[in-house]
Write an enzyme that holds these catalytic residues in place. Structure first.
Site, mmCIF file in Angstrom:
data_model
loop_
_atom_site.group_PDB
_atom_site.id
_atom_site.type_symbol
_atom_site.label_atom_id
_atom_site.label_comp_id
_atom_site.label_asym_id
_atom_site.label_seq_id
_atom_site.Cartn_x
_atom_site.Cartn_y
_atom_site.Cartn_z
ATOM 1 N N HIS A 174 0.828 -1.209 0.000
ATOM 2 C CA HIS A 174 0.000 0.000 0.000
ATOM 3 C C HIS A 174 0.866 1.265 0.000
ATOM 4 O O HIS A 174 0.602 2.217 0.749
ATOM 5 C CB HIS A 174 -0.926 -0.006 1.222
ATOM 6 C CG HIS A 174 -2.264 0.603 0.969
ATOM 7 N ND1 HIS A 174 -2.419 1.885 0.482
ATOM 8 C CD2 HIS A 174 -3.514 0.110 1.142
ATOM 9 C CE1 HIS A 174 -3.721 2.150 0.386
ATOM 10 N NE2 HIS A 174 -4.406 1.094 0.773
ATOM 11 N N GLU A 306 -1.847 -0.170 -6.239
ATOM 12 C CA GLU A 306 -1.687 -1.440 -5.543
ATOM 13 C C GLU A 306 -1.955 -2.615 -6.488
ATOM 14 O O GLU A 306 -3.107 -2.943 -6.784
ATOM 15 C CB GLU A 306 -2.647 -1.510 -4.359
ATOM 16 C CG GLU A 306 -2.569 -0.307 -3.427
ATOM 17 C CD GLU A 306 -3.868 -0.107 -2.660
ATOM 18 O OE1 GLU A 306 -4.358 -1.077 -2.050
ATOM 19 O OE2 GLU A 306 -4.401 1.029 -2.689
#
Length: 340
Positions: A174, A306
């Site tokens: 992330h 991501e």
């Protein structure tokens, strides 16, 4: 390659280490053992090293203001509706942590682990065995997360796992990027993202099973454009920005799926992945409560890209299958090419 491992902080009485690698071009990556966090991506500039990632000064800031910032995410990235899924004919219920749904591995995901860590040659290596008792998911996993820095300015993130029992595994990182040297948001940055469709999501951000067209909408980045242009085109929706699952179009193996660049400095990050989705999030609701080291907390302070398997694969195998059987191994890699 220059390597280093130092004490960064403590959590629950345990030491949290900072591990660093510096290559021949004076580019440095640093990680934290807590959350197997990608803490720094430092590139040399005339003004000194510039961090392309957002970060905080201490672990408490992650725990209280943004628990996923730059963290490794698992067992399953994204949301599992009501924490329910099937593997074959077996039904499972896992612990929720967001409005009854299970987000980013639930309340005891990878981001909550203080990983065993070492730095060897040009790699930072994190290991941990996560059990069903730890996180409520079925089966146990032997997990190794490896950050590799090369002398041609590539960062490789490898996720390796051995399953003990049937389970699911769909990890990601992330990381939040901001390529600006100054205290600016990301609206001026340009993005190319090879995706003509995204997943339709309900009001709780759970995939509905349908897809939506990106082409010729504010969501489309098949032709490079600024993030600001997209954000301005989305001011009529509640989020006032992007938090969506982009399905990656077919592409050559040696082509990036996304390129984020600063047109002023020519600093860029190209992302290579063989997985079929990227979540694009423009930090729409971030605010001054988040005490970043080099940026002011504000909406659009960073952008996350991501790489993962599309989250609706958990109920529709037309989008992939991230279930594992007893004794099965799995490996995923995301590669970042940095130019400066």
């Amino acid at each position: 390659m220059i390597t280093n491992k130092t004490l960064f902080d403590t959590v629950n009485g345990e030491p949290v280490y900072k591990l660093s690698l510096t290559n021949a071009n004076k580019m440095t990556i640093s990680c934290l053992s807590y959350g197997a966090n990608w803490y720094e991506l430092l590139v040399p500039t005339a003004a000194g090293p510039q961090n392309l990632l957002l970060n905080f000064a201490k672990i408490a800031d992650y725990q209280t203001t943004n628990q996923y910032l730059n963290m490794s995410i698992g067992r399953v990235a994204g949301r599992i509706g009501k924490g329910r899924f099937k593997i074959g004919e077996h039904d499972y219920q896992v612990a929720p942590n967001e409005r009854g749904n299970t987000l980013h591995g639930g309340p005891h995901g990878f981001n909550q682990i203080n990983w065993d860590s070492t730095v060897v040659a040009n790699q930072i290596i994190f290991t941990h065995q996560i059990t069903s008792t730890d996180d409520s998911f079925p089966g146990d996993l032997d997990v190794t997360l490896t950050y590799t820095l090369t002398d041609d300015n590539q960062v490789l993130l490898d996720y390796n796992v051995l399953s003990h029992g049937e389970t699911v595994f769909n990890p990601t990182n992330h990381a939040y990027f901001n390529l600006n040297a100054g205290d600016e948001n990301i609206k001026n940055l340009e993005l190319l993202l090879k995706s003509s469709h995204r997943l339709a999501l309900d009001t709780e951000k759970i995939p509905t099973g349908k897809t939506l067209v990106n082409t010729d909408t504010p969501y489309g980045f098949e032709t490079k454009k600024t993030l600001g242009a997209a954000i301005e085109g989305l001011q009529n929706i509640p989020e006032k920005g992007i938090d969506d699952v982009y399905l990656i179009d077919r592409h050559a193996d040696n082509d990036p799926v996304a390129v984020l660049s600063d047109p002023d400095s020519n600093i860029s990050v190209s992302i290579f992945s063989q997985r079929n989705a990227i979540v694009l999030f423009t930090a729409n609701g971030f605010g001054p409560d988040q005490p970043y080291l080099t940026k002011t907390g504000q909406p659009y302070v960073g952008v996350a890209l991501e790489a993962q398997t599309a989250p609706n694969a958990i109920f529709d195998h037309d989008y992939g299958d991230f279930s594992l059987q007893d004794g099965e191994r799995q490996h995923y890699q995301t590669k970042y090419q940095i130019r400066f």
